[in-house]
Design a protein around this motif. Sequence first.
Motif, PDB file in Angstrom:
ATOM      1  N   VAL A  92       0.847  -1.195   0.000  1.00  0.00           N
ATOM      2  CA  VAL A  92       0.000   0.000   0.000  1.00  0.00           C
ATOM      3  C   VAL A  92       0.885   1.247   0.000  1.00  0.00           C
ATOM      4  O   VAL A  92       2.038   1.206   0.417  1.00  0.00           O
ATOM      5  CB  VAL A  92      -0.950  -0.001   1.224  1.00  0.00           C
ATOM      6  CG1 VAL A  92      -1.991  -1.086   1.089  1.00  0.00           C
ATOM      7  CG2 VAL A  92      -0.171  -0.185   2.525  1.00  0.00           C
ATOM      8  N   HIS A 133      -0.375   7.421   2.306  1.00  0.00           N
ATOM      9  CA  HIS A 133      -1.589   7.174   3.080  1.00  0.00           C
ATOM     10  C   HIS A 133      -1.218   6.603   4.440  1.00  0.00           C
ATOM     11  O   HIS A 133      -0.173   5.970   4.601  1.00  0.00           O
ATOM     12  CB  HIS A 133      -2.476   6.188   2.310  1.00  0.00           C
ATOM     13  CG  HIS A 133      -3.859   6.049   2.865  1.00  0.00           C
ATOM     14  ND1 HIS A 133      -4.151   5.201   3.907  1.00  0.00           N
ATOM     15  CD2 HIS A 133      -5.026   6.645   2.525  1.00  0.00           C
ATOM     16  CE1 HIS A 133      -5.439   5.284   4.182  1.00  0.00           C
ATOM     17  NE2 HIS A 133      -5.990   6.154   3.355  1.00  0.00           N
ATOM     18  N   THR A 148      -5.948  -3.237  -0.073  1.00  0.00           N
ATOM     19  CA  THR A 148      -7.372  -2.961  -0.225  1.00  0.00           C
ATOM     20  C   THR A 148      -8.017  -4.170  -0.894  1.00  0.00           C
ATOM     21  O   THR A 148      -7.322  -4.998  -1.505  1.00  0.00           O
ATOM     22  CB  THR A 148      -7.594  -1.722  -1.100  1.00  0.00           C
ATOM     23  OG1 THR A 148      -7.118  -2.011  -2.429  1.00  0.00           O
ATOM     24  CG2 THR A 148      -6.855  -0.507  -0.542  1.00  0.00           C
ATOM     25  N   GLY A 164      -9.984  -0.027   3.363  1.00  0.00           N
ATOM     26  CA  GLY A 164     -10.180   0.924   2.276  1.00  0.00           C
ATOM     27  C   GLY A 164     -11.569   0.908   1.698  1.00  0.00           C
ATOM     28  O   GLY A 164     -12.080   1.933   1.270  1.00  0.00           O
ATOM     29  N   SER A 165     -12.197  -0.281   1.672  1.00  0.00           N
ATOM     30  CA  SER A 165     -13.561  -0.423   1.188  1.00  0.00           C
ATOM     31  C   SER A 165     -14.060  -1.800   1.589  1.00  0.00           C
ATOM     32  O   SER A 165     -13.261  -2.662   1.983  1.00  0.00           O
ATOM     33  CB  SER A 165     -13.628  -0.238  -0.342  1.00  0.00           C
ATOM     34  OG  SER A 165     -12.812  -1.186  -0.999  1.00  0.00           O
ATOM     35  N   TYR A 179     -11.401  -0.703   9.590  1.00  0.00           N
ATOM     36  CA  TYR A 179     -12.149   0.466   9.117  1.00  0.00           C
ATOM     37  C   TYR A 179     -11.675   1.684   9.890  1.00  0.00           C
ATOM     38  O   TYR A 179     -11.381   1.616  11.099  1.00  0.00           O
ATOM     39  CB  TYR A 179     -13.651   0.286   9.346  1.00  0.00           C
ATOM     40  CG  TYR A 179     -14.422   1.601   9.372  1.00  0.00           C
ATOM     41  CD1 TYR A 179     -14.826   2.212   8.193  1.00  0.00           C
ATOM     42  CD2 TYR A 179     -14.694   2.240  10.578  1.00  0.00           C
ATOM     43  CE1 TYR A 179     -15.502   3.421   8.210  1.00  0.00           C
ATOM     44  CE2 TYR A 179     -15.377   3.451  10.611  1.00  0.00           C
ATOM     45  CZ  TYR A 179     -15.775   4.047   9.422  1.00  0.00           C
ATOM     46  OH  TYR A 179     -16.431   5.258   9.446  1.00  0.00           O
ATOM     47  N   GLY A 227     -10.051   2.306  -2.505  1.00  0.00           N
ATOM     48  CA  GLY A 227      -9.357   2.800  -1.322  1.00  0.00           C
ATOM     49  C   GLY A 227      -9.020   4.285  -1.372  1.00  0.00           C
ATOM     50  O   GLY A 227      -8.576   4.845  -0.377  1.00  0.00           O
TER      51      GLY A 227
END
Length: 613
Positions: free
Chosen positions: A297, A301, A346, A374-375, A398, A506
């Motif tokens: 990742v 972020h 993600t 991310g989702s 989350y 994400g």
Amino acid sequence: MASTISTRLLASVTVAARTLRRLSLASRLHFQQLPSPPPERLSYACGPTDIPLMGGTIGQLLDVAVAKNPDREAFVFRFGGGRDGSEPQRRTMAEFRAEVDQLARGFLSLGLNPGDRLGIWGPNSREWVTTQFAAAKAGLVLVNINPAYRPHELEYCVNRVGIRALVSAPNFKTSDYYAMLCELCPELPKSRVGGLSSSVMPSLSHVVMMGQEERPGAFLYDEVCRAGSADPNTEKQLHKLAERLQMDDVINIQFTSGTTGSPKGAALTHHNILNNAYFVGMRCEFHKHVARICVQVPFYHCFGMGLGNLQIVLHGATCIYPSPSFEPAATLSTVEAEKCTALYGTPTMFIDILSQPDVSKRNLRSLQTGIIAGSPCPVEVMRRIVSELHMDRVTIAYGTTENSPVTFQGMPDDSLKKRTASVGRPSAHMEVKIADPEGRALPIGQRGEICIRGYAVMRGYFNDTEKTSEVIGEDRWYRTGDIGFLDADGYGHIRGRIRDMVIRGGENIYPVEIENFLHGHPAIADAQIVGVPDERMGEELCVVVRLRPGMSLTEAELKAYCKDEIAHFKIPRYVLFRDEYPMTVTGKVQKFKLREDVIKELGLEKAAAIEIA
């Protein structure tokens, strides 16, 4: 190092070491049994609190980690070494700390002072992670800039928080960062190195370029490192700073669209991100063994720089980086070659990894755990992650950037149903409530706005008290803008977003920013962006355009207009043309109704039904 550490610093490091030992001992019993949720029927829960929060700074924890395991591998970059950049770069804890201290001294030699904002722009690299820790040691505030940003987006970030120095990659893929800097600052090539005076970005005075090629007006990264070694005064400065810096100092600014308006800079402290990463690592059971974490990742972020890089000092983990940006084939090769025990990503990343033609032939049995965030993660994807990647103890997480970032996380022993139907239980020391529009806690099982309170909540949006007050009240509850509920077991469930923010693979995307950009096209009278469901990305962008009378525009022409002007992930996948939008009686576009109409027009009803379920 040969120099003597001051008595106060030594005492501080000793206290931090004792804290880590106490946390390690407590952890042996802590995760055998999580406390049951409170008996009240209101939607309020608090994560376990029997392991205390730690004090200290990133620099102090790095010193502790080196003292405990100087020869342990801190990181492996599977790229960037050797003449052709293909050789792995490996550093032990001691070697890493030496490079961090050298760069921190280099920043001080440039005249940067504690509290100055230091931007970093580029993909994942060894220089990025070293800069992250060096900035913390020098008391600088690291400002993460998305490597996909275009010139006007960089300009916004620099001016919004007053970046004084910028560390940049030279180029990546189609992005020539130096050329974009020169486009914004034509003064740069003619400037004295370290003496930039820009009319467009007046706060920016220093540009530091990674790589070996000299560029007019900019320092070389290695040159800054050498400058720190050449100036003995910087060593004394660094030791004094170690005594002065506090855990509550702001150390990082991350841009987020949040829930309203243009991107805002969430100001995070040592205390925020260190503790958040520590307790996330505890749920991943990094305290039980020496973890080897594959971090695919991005560093810009919180997922990468916080939950990833900080595990080096918090749990003595080895972080392993497969490529500058996500490449599923490189990730599989890295996991196999380096015997990684954990993998971050993600759902979109995991979908792409599982789609690789040779995934079944890989020896991936070293994997045990990891984080998916991310989702929402579809059930079938989770099944394949467990069965084909052997990640039996993977956890769902989350959170939001404003909360450092994780507020809910699953447990390694959760069933597949729990892992996919919920986002887990509240993180340690985090308070959660589901509230009505007036902020009152709702009954268990009832949907409302997810609100978070605790150590992880950001200091605020940098220099923006108005926007901060919109999401954090006097009671310190942070209003996420997400709709969800708590079940009887204390697990959180996400059911949508109050406002219009779209999460694509994400990436948090706020439609207003793209709409404002599209309004600059001479043929466009109005443009409305909505998110529509997508099996791979979670959500995709759709723009619904109203054209000016007598004007014409095609989908291809609109996308060409966006290319190289806004980040690639902000370019809408779907383009529709209409003469009107559904409106309220007061003349506002009904975006929820527009989204429903678009989903039908695109034939995405099935995906939408899965999303709602």
